[in-house]
Design a protein around this motif. Sequence first.
Motif, PDB file in Angstrom:
ATOM      1  N   LEU A 176     -11.009  26.471  -1.175  1.00  0.00           N
ATOM      2  CA  LEU A 176     -10.960  25.664  -2.380  1.00  0.00           C
ATOM      3  C   LEU A 176     -10.620  24.212  -2.057  1.00  0.00           C
ATOM      4  CD1 LEU A 176     -10.909  25.278  -5.449  1.00  0.00           C
ATOM      5  CD2 LEU A 176      -8.557  26.122  -5.426  1.00  0.00           C
ATOM      6  N   ALA A 177      -9.653  23.999  -1.165  1.00  0.00           N
ATOM      7  CA  ALA A 177      -9.270  22.628  -0.827  1.00  0.00           C
ATOM      8  C   ALA A 177     -10.439  21.873  -0.211  1.00  0.00           C
ATOM      9  CB  ALA A 177      -8.075  22.633   0.130  1.00  0.00           C
ATOM     10  N   ALA A 178     -11.166  22.529   0.683  1.00  0.00           N
ATOM     11  CA  ALA A 178     -12.305  21.866   1.315  1.00  0.00           C
ATOM     12  C   ALA A 178     -13.383  21.541   0.290  1.00  0.00           C
ATOM     13  CB  ALA A 178     -12.875  22.748   2.428  1.00  0.00           C
ATOM     14  N   GLN A 179     -13.586  22.449  -0.669  1.00  0.00           N
ATOM     15  CA  GLN A 179     -14.562  22.179  -1.727  1.00  0.00           C
ATOM     16  C   GLN A 179     -14.158  20.953  -2.538  1.00  0.00           C
ATOM     17  OE1 GLN A 179     -14.919  25.776  -4.032  1.00  0.00           O
ATOM     18  NE2 GLN A 179     -15.381  27.020  -2.233  1.00  0.00           N
ATOM     19  N   GLU A 180     -12.862  20.860  -2.846  1.00  0.00           N
ATOM     20  CA  GLU A 180     -12.386  19.711  -3.611  1.00  0.00           C
ATOM     21  C   GLU A 180     -12.459  18.431  -2.785  1.00  0.00           C
ATOM     22  OE1 GLU A 180     -11.907  19.608  -6.708  1.00  0.00           O
ATOM     23  OE2 GLU A 180     -11.996  21.757  -7.085  1.00  0.00           O
ATOM     24  N   CYS A 181     -12.209  18.531  -1.483  1.00  0.00           N
ATOM     25  CA  CYS A 181     -12.342  17.361  -0.614  1.00  0.00           C
ATOM     26  C   CYS A 181     -13.774  16.847  -0.610  1.00  0.00           C
ATOM     27  CB  CYS A 181     -11.908  17.705   0.806  1.00  0.00           C
ATOM     28  SG  CYS A 181     -10.140  17.645   1.039  1.00  0.00           S
ATOM     29  N   ARG A 182     -14.721  17.759  -0.516  1.00  0.00           N
ATOM     30  CA  ARG A 182     -16.120  17.340  -0.538  1.00  0.00           C
ATOM     31  C   ARG A 182     -16.469  16.689  -1.872  1.00  0.00           C
ATOM     32  NH1 ARG A 182     -16.829  22.264   2.239  1.00  0.00           N
ATOM     33  NH2 ARG A 182     -17.472  23.329   0.333  1.00  0.00           N
ATOM     34  N   ALA A 200      -3.767  17.712  -6.240  1.00  0.00           N
ATOM     35  CA  ALA A 200      -3.201  17.186  -5.001  1.00  0.00           C
ATOM     36  C   ALA A 200      -4.274  16.588  -4.102  1.00  0.00           C
ATOM     37  CB  ALA A 200      -2.442  18.291  -4.267  1.00  0.00           C
ATOM     38  N   VAL A 201      -5.395  17.282  -3.976  1.00  0.00           N
ATOM     39  CA  VAL A 201      -6.472  16.796  -3.105  1.00  0.00           C
ATOM     40  C   VAL A 201      -7.070  15.500  -3.641  1.00  0.00           C
ATOM     41  CG1 VAL A 201      -8.799  17.284  -2.266  1.00  0.00           C
ATOM     42  CG2 VAL A 201      -7.033  19.053  -2.143  1.00  0.00           C
ATOM     43  N   TRP A 202      -7.346  15.454  -4.919  1.00  0.00           N
ATOM     44  CA  TRP A 202      -7.956  14.249  -5.484  1.00  0.00           C
ATOM     45  C   TRP A 202      -6.986  13.082  -5.476  1.00  0.00           C
ATOM     46  CZ3 TRP A 202     -12.810  13.051  -7.730  1.00  0.00           C
ATOM     47  CH2 TRP A 202     -13.772  14.062  -7.603  1.00  0.00           C
ATOM     48  N   ALA A 203      -5.724  13.314  -5.796  1.00  0.00           N
ATOM     49  CA  ALA A 203      -4.744  12.220  -5.756  1.00  0.00           C
ATOM     50  C   ALA A 203      -4.600  11.685  -4.338  1.00  0.00           C
ATOM     51  CB  ALA A 203      -3.401  12.691  -6.296  1.00  0.00           C
ATOM     52  N   GLY A 204      -4.561  12.587  -3.353  1.00  0.00           N
ATOM     53  CA  GLY A 204      -4.455  12.152  -1.970  1.00  0.00           C
ATOM     54  C   GLY A 204      -5.671  11.370  -1.516  1.00  0.00           C
ATOM     55  N   THR A 205      -6.850  11.825  -1.902  1.00  0.00           N
ATOM     56  CA  THR A 205      -8.080  11.159  -1.478  1.00  0.00           C
ATOM     57  C   THR A 205      -8.236   9.788  -2.133  1.00  0.00           C
ATOM     58  OG1 THR A 205      -9.162  13.324  -1.213  1.00  0.00           O
ATOM     59  CG2 THR A 205     -10.591  11.390  -1.337  1.00  0.00           C
ATOM     60  N   LEU A 206      -7.836   9.682  -3.394  1.00  0.00           N
ATOM     61  CA  LEU A 206      -8.079   8.452  -4.156  1.00  0.00           C
ATOM     62  C   LEU A 206      -6.857   7.553  -4.258  1.00  0.00           C
ATOM     63  CD1 LEU A 206     -10.211   9.780  -7.175  1.00  0.00           C
ATOM     64  CD2 LEU A 206     -10.966   9.123  -4.887  1.00  0.00           C
ATOM     65  N   HIS A 207      -5.789   7.868  -3.532  1.00  0.00           N
ATOM     66  CA  HIS A 207      -4.534   7.140  -3.757  1.00  0.00           C
ATOM     67  C   HIS A 207      -4.654   5.634  -3.519  1.00  0.00           C
ATOM     68  CE1 HIS A 207      -4.234   7.484   0.635  1.00  0.00           C
ATOM     69  NE2 HIS A 207      -3.286   6.557   0.597  1.00  0.00           N
ATOM     70  N   LEU A 231     -17.904   3.828  -4.647  1.00  0.00           N
ATOM     71  CA  LEU A 231     -17.641   2.720  -3.721  1.00  0.00           C
ATOM     72  C   LEU A 231     -18.695   2.574  -2.628  1.00  0.00           C
ATOM     73  CD1 LEU A 231     -13.771   2.941  -3.150  1.00  0.00           C
ATOM     74  CD2 LEU A 231     -15.038   1.642  -4.874  1.00  0.00           C
ATOM     75  N   GLY A 232     -19.592   3.546  -2.503  1.00  0.00           N
ATOM     76  CA  GLY A 232     -20.608   3.463  -1.465  1.00  0.00           C
ATOM     77  C   GLY A 232     -20.103   3.768  -0.078  1.00  0.00           C
ATOM     78  N   ARG A 233     -19.002   4.503   0.013  1.00  0.00           N
ATOM     79  CA  ARG A 233     -18.478   4.896   1.330  1.00  0.00           C
ATOM     80  C   ARG A 233     -17.803   6.250   1.216  1.00  0.00           C
ATOM     81  NH1 ARG A 233     -13.080   5.024   1.559  1.00  0.00           N
ATOM     82  NH2 ARG A 233     -11.804   3.664   0.238  1.00  0.00           N
ATOM     83  N   LEU A 234     -17.700   6.939   2.348  1.00  0.00           N
ATOM     84  CA  LEU A 234     -16.988   8.201   2.396  1.00  0.00           C
ATOM     85  C   LEU A 234     -15.490   7.946   2.558  1.00  0.00           C
ATOM     86  CD1 LEU A 234     -19.403  10.207   4.717  1.00  0.00           C
ATOM     87  CD2 LEU A 234     -19.119  10.454   2.240  1.00  0.00           C
ATOM     88  N   PRO A 235     -14.657   8.948   2.291  1.00  0.00           N
ATOM     89  CA  PRO A 235     -13.207   8.759   2.496  1.00  0.00           C
ATOM     90  C   PRO A 235     -12.894   8.375   3.937  1.00  0.00           C
ATOM     91  CG  PRO A 235     -13.626  10.754   1.233  1.00  0.00           C
ATOM     92  CD  PRO A 235     -14.960  10.275   1.720  1.00  0.00           C
ATOM     93  N   ALA A 236     -11.947   7.469   4.102  1.00  0.00           N
ATOM     94  CA  ALA A 236     -11.476   7.089   5.427  1.00  0.00           C
ATOM     95  C   ALA A 236     -10.620   8.218   6.004  1.00  0.00           C
ATOM     96  CB  ALA A 236     -10.659   5.807   5.337  1.00  0.00           C
TER      97      ALA A 236
END
Length: 219
Positions: free
Chosen positions: A27-33, A77-84, A43-48
Motif C-alpha cells: 500500500l505504501a509503495a502504491q501511495e508513493c507512486r 503519512a506518505v503524501w505529507a512526507g512526499t509533498l512536505h 511540477l513536471g518532476r519526480l520526487p527527489a
Amino acid sequence: MQWWTVLRFPPEATRSTTARFQDEDGLAAQECRAAGEWLSAVLGRLPAPHEEAVARLTLALAHQAGEVGDEAAVRRAVWAGTLHDIGKSVVDPRILDKPAPLSPAERAVMQRHPSVGHRLASTAPQMDAAGLAAILYHHERWDGEGYPVGLIGESIPVLARILTIADVYDALCRERPYRPAWTPGEAGQYLRAHAGLIFDPRLVGIFMERVLPELGSGD
C-alpha cells in the motif's frame, strides 16, 4: 507487530526495510507512486530522493508511534512526507542553493514555503486536513520558536511533529551547498541534543530506539 505489516508488505526477515517499502504490491509503495505521479503532473518532476526518504521515515515513525491505524493514515503519512517541501518550488534557486547563511530577507522568503506548500498540496484530492496541517506546521518547534505560527509542544499536530523529525534527520544526512553530509550517528545525536527544544522528546526516543534500528541506521 513490525511496522511494515500494516502496509501489507511481505515480512521476510531477509529483506531490507527499504525493499519492503518499495514492494510493488505494498500500500505504501502504491501511495508513493500516486504521489510521485501527482507531483510530476503539477511540477513536471519526480520526487527527489529526500522527499522519498522523508515519506518512508514519516510512515515508519508514525506507525511506531501508534498513529497508523488504517489505510487513510498510511496515505496521509506518505503524501505529507512526499509533498512536505512542495512550497519550495516557488523559491528562487539562488536562495535554495546558496552556499552561505541566508540574509534576513532571504530567510523570510524561505519561511513562507510551508504556507505555500499547504496551498499547493490542498489541490491534491488525496490530501486531507491532517496531512495538510503536517505540511503547514512541519517547521514548528517543540519550544514554540518555530514558524509559521509559533505553536508549542503538543499544540503542534502529531503528524507535523513526526514529519519534522523525518525531514531534519534525512536532510542532515545529505550533502548541502553549505555543508557536507552528516553521518547517521551525527544526525541522531543532533536529534537527541534538541529533543525538547526543536523536537517532541517522546517521538525522538521512538525514532532512535525503534525506527533507525529497523532501517539499519543509528548512533
